[in-house]
Structure formats: structure tokens, C-alpha cells
Scaffold this active site. Structure first.
Site, PDB file in Angstrom:
ATOM      1  N   ASP A 136      -6.607  13.073  -0.330  1.00 54.27           N
ATOM      2  CA  ASP A 136      -5.583  12.058  -0.100  1.00 54.27           C
ATOM      3  C   ASP A 136      -5.963  11.304   1.172  1.00 54.27           C
ATOM      4  OD1 ASP A 136      -4.459  13.705  -2.089  1.00 54.27           O
ATOM      5  OD2 ASP A 136      -2.422  13.326  -1.388  1.00 54.27           O
ATOM      6  N   LYS A 140      -1.088   6.114  -3.973  1.00 50.03           N
ATOM      7  CA  LYS A 140      -0.009   6.943  -3.435  1.00 50.03           C
ATOM      8  C   LYS A 140       0.813   6.117  -2.454  1.00 50.03           C
ATOM      9  CE  LYS A 140       0.497  11.172  -0.597  1.00 50.03           C
ATOM     10  NZ  LYS A 140      -0.254  12.314   0.009  1.00 50.03           N
ATOM     11  N   LYS A 172       1.322   8.390  -7.188  1.00 52.97           N
ATOM     12  CA  LYS A 172       1.969   9.498  -6.485  1.00 52.97           C
ATOM     13  C   LYS A 172       2.968   8.967  -5.464  1.00 52.97           C
ATOM     14  CE  LYS A 172       1.017  13.462  -3.422  1.00 52.97           C
ATOM     15  NZ  LYS A 172      -0.031  14.295  -2.791  1.00 52.97           N
TER      16      LYS A 172
END
Length: 324
Positions: free
Chosen positions: A156, A224, A260
């Protein structure tokens, strides 16, 4: 939708031309659509499915300076057995930790470390000077490579919001490309790359749309919303906008990109709203771990209490779920 440029053909000028040509977001329409979807209820008969789906899509997260190996092992134990009183409870998709805790998480998972679509649990690592993203590219690449070498299945990364907001989209693009390459393993496979936009700092919906497309063009496997360290974090309108971007990307390329939302999603009721938005925007086929995740630390506890309520007919005390 215009034709999608090929990554290898992009230049600073062609990237800027493409992003500037994206249509402006109708903020009123977007928020109205999100609000409408957020009011839709699901049948009682579907609630059990929804609750188990939410659990399967959670990245169970601890990202604190005070994290210890013991805390990470406890997190892994909960990921594997979310409710010790009901072993039919599904596992979460992944545990998300800092890079220096990846090896601890991998070891604790043992044989259950693997693909969440196969019922196992992945290890996600935040990288690239999370949460600020303020470091040199060399440090970002080293941060990523170390986490992948330690066994991280997913990275991430955070984009350089300062560069993005200054209009230096090419630098942001090149950094994502470089981090994607740093996700390469010795066997030629890649850890999946989730690109954190930190939408709360991007200010406008138009910027969120541009950042979403930039991340996909650069090779991100997921987009995300947030680090969870900046307010506002995930919101329904922003997530809807990002889902529309991956929908349009799929229509143009045939490639599915994951989404996400992370930060601020604390209740089952709120999480169900996101399931509805996903189903109505990109389809229920996106409600699988390799295409949708919740980044959360406390959401799981509320979902477990709701699951116990469905099974027993009454609410359990919060003491019946672990704090970590």
C-alpha cells in the site's frame, strides 16, 4: 471515453493532456447518487451474506508507532479466527502492517499465509514513507523492496500529494511506475500494488478523478482512498467516484482494478452501504478480495457483534470480541 494511452507511450505532455481532458465531476449529482444508494436497505435474508462478505473483504490493520511483535501476532490470530465462539466465521482478507512487521505476520500466519480468494490471509505492508509520502524515490523503492523480500503480498503506497497538487503529475506517475517495478519478486511475479490517493488532501472531486486515472495508467492494481491518518478519510461519494473510474477503465481495457476505502468505516451499517455502492456501480463480481477491500481496525468488532446477533437473536456485550 477516449482511448486509453499505453503506459510505455506516455510522456509528461500526453499524460497531462489525458488528465486535463477528463470530464469535470458533477459534485451535486455524485453526492445525490451516493446518498440515494446509502439509503437502500437489504433484505433480512441477505444480511448474513452481507456480514460474512464484509469480513472476507477486511484488511485488518495496525499502523501505530507503538506496534510490537506481540500486537502483530495477536492481530494475526484474530484474522485467522475472528470469533473463537463460532468457527464458521470467515477469515479476513489480509493483515496490514508496517514493513518491519511483515516477517512477524508471515511467520504467525504459517500455512494460512496466502491468497484470500482461496480462504487464506495475505500480508499487506504500507510503504513509501507512509503516511506522508515525503521521502526520496530511492527510499520509497527500498522501503517497498524490503517489504516484498520479507514476504508482503501487497504493498500500500502513498502518492506524493504535494507534487500532485502542484500539477507535477508526471513525477507522481513515474514514482508509481517505479514502485510497481519494486514490487517484482525474484520469480518474476509481483506483489499487488495499492495506490493510496489520500483523497482528504486532494480537496476536489476533479482531483480524485484525475488521481484515480493517473494511478491506473501507472500500473496500480488497486486505488485506495486514504491512509486513515487524515480527515476526511473514506467517504461514500469519493468511493463511488473511484468505482466509476475503475468501471470505465474496465470498459475501455478489459482489466479489472480494485478499490479500497480506508479509514472511518466503523459500523456494519456503514459497510453495507459500501457493498450496495459497489454492486450498483461495478457489479457484485467486484465483491471479492482481489477487487474490493475495507481498510479497517475497529470495523471487524462491530460486524462480529452483528453476526452474533443474527445467530442468537440478541446482542452480545462488546466484551465478547477482542479489542485488537
Amino acid at each position: 471515453m477516449r482511448s486509453i494511452p499505453v503506459l510505455s507511450d506516455l510522456t509528461a505532455e500526453s499524460l497531462a493532456d489525458f488528465l486535463r481532458a477528463l470530464p469535470s465531476v458533477d459534485a451535486v449529482g455524485l453526492e445525490a447518487r451516493a446518498a440515494d444508494l446509502g439509503t437502500r436497505s437489504i433484505k433480512t435474508s441477505s444480511k448474513s451474506w452481507a456480514i460474512d462478505t464484509i469480513i472476507k473483504l477486511i484488511d485488518l490493520t495496525t499502523l501505530e508507532g507503538a506496534d510490537t511483535p506481540g500486537k502483530v501476532r495477536t492481530l494475526v490470530s484474530k484474522a485467522l479466527v475472528p470469533d473463537a465462539r463460532d468457527l464458521t466465521t470467515p477469515r479476513v482478507a489480509a493483515v496490514c502492517v508496517y514493513g518491519d512487521m511483515v516477517a512477524i505476520a508471515v511467520e504467525a500466519l504459517g500455512d494460512m499465509h496466502g491468497d484470500p480468494d482461496q480462504g487464506k490471509v495475505s500480508v499487506a505492508a504500507v510503504a513509501t514513507a507512509f503516511p506522508s509520502g515525503r521521502s526520496s524515490l530511492a527510499i520509497k523503492i527500498a522501503d517497498t523492496q524490503e517489504a516484498v523480500a520479507a514476504g508482503a503480498d501487497e504493498i500500500d503506497m502513498v502518492i506524493d500529494r504535494g507534487a500532485f497538487l502542484a500539477g507535477d503529475w508526471w513525477t507522481v506517475f513515474q514514482q508509481i511506475v517505479a514502485v510497481k517495478e519494486a514490487c517484482r519478486r525474484a520469480d518474476g511475479t509481483h506483489a499487488h500494488l495499492k495506490v493510496i490517493l489520500e483523497t482528504g488532501e486532494l480537496v476536489t472531486y476533479d482531483n480524485v478523478r484525475k488521481a484515480s486515472w493517473l494511478a491506473m495508467l501507472a500500473g496500480g492494481d488497486f486505488i485506495k482512498t486514504s491512509t486513515g491518518k487524515v480527515a476526511p478519510a473514506a467517504t461514500l461519494p469519493v468511493t463511488l467516484l473511484m468505482l466509476e473510474a475503475v468501471r470505465d477503465w474496465y470498459a475501455a481495457t478489459g482489466q479489472r482494478i480494485g478499490v479500497k476505502p480506508a479509514g472511518g468505516i466503523k459500523t456494519t451499517k456503514d459497510a453495507i452501504k459500501y457493498l450496495v455502492v459497489v454492486a450498483e456501480t461495478v457489479g457484485e463480481e467486484w465483491l471479492v478480495p482481489h477487487l474490493f477491500r475495507f481498510g479497517a481496525s475497529s470495523l471487524l468488532n462491530d460486524v462480529l457483534l452483528q453476526r452474533q446477533k443474527l445467530a442468537s437473536g440478541h446482542y452480545s456485550s462488546a466484551d465478547y470480541v477482542t479489542l485488537d
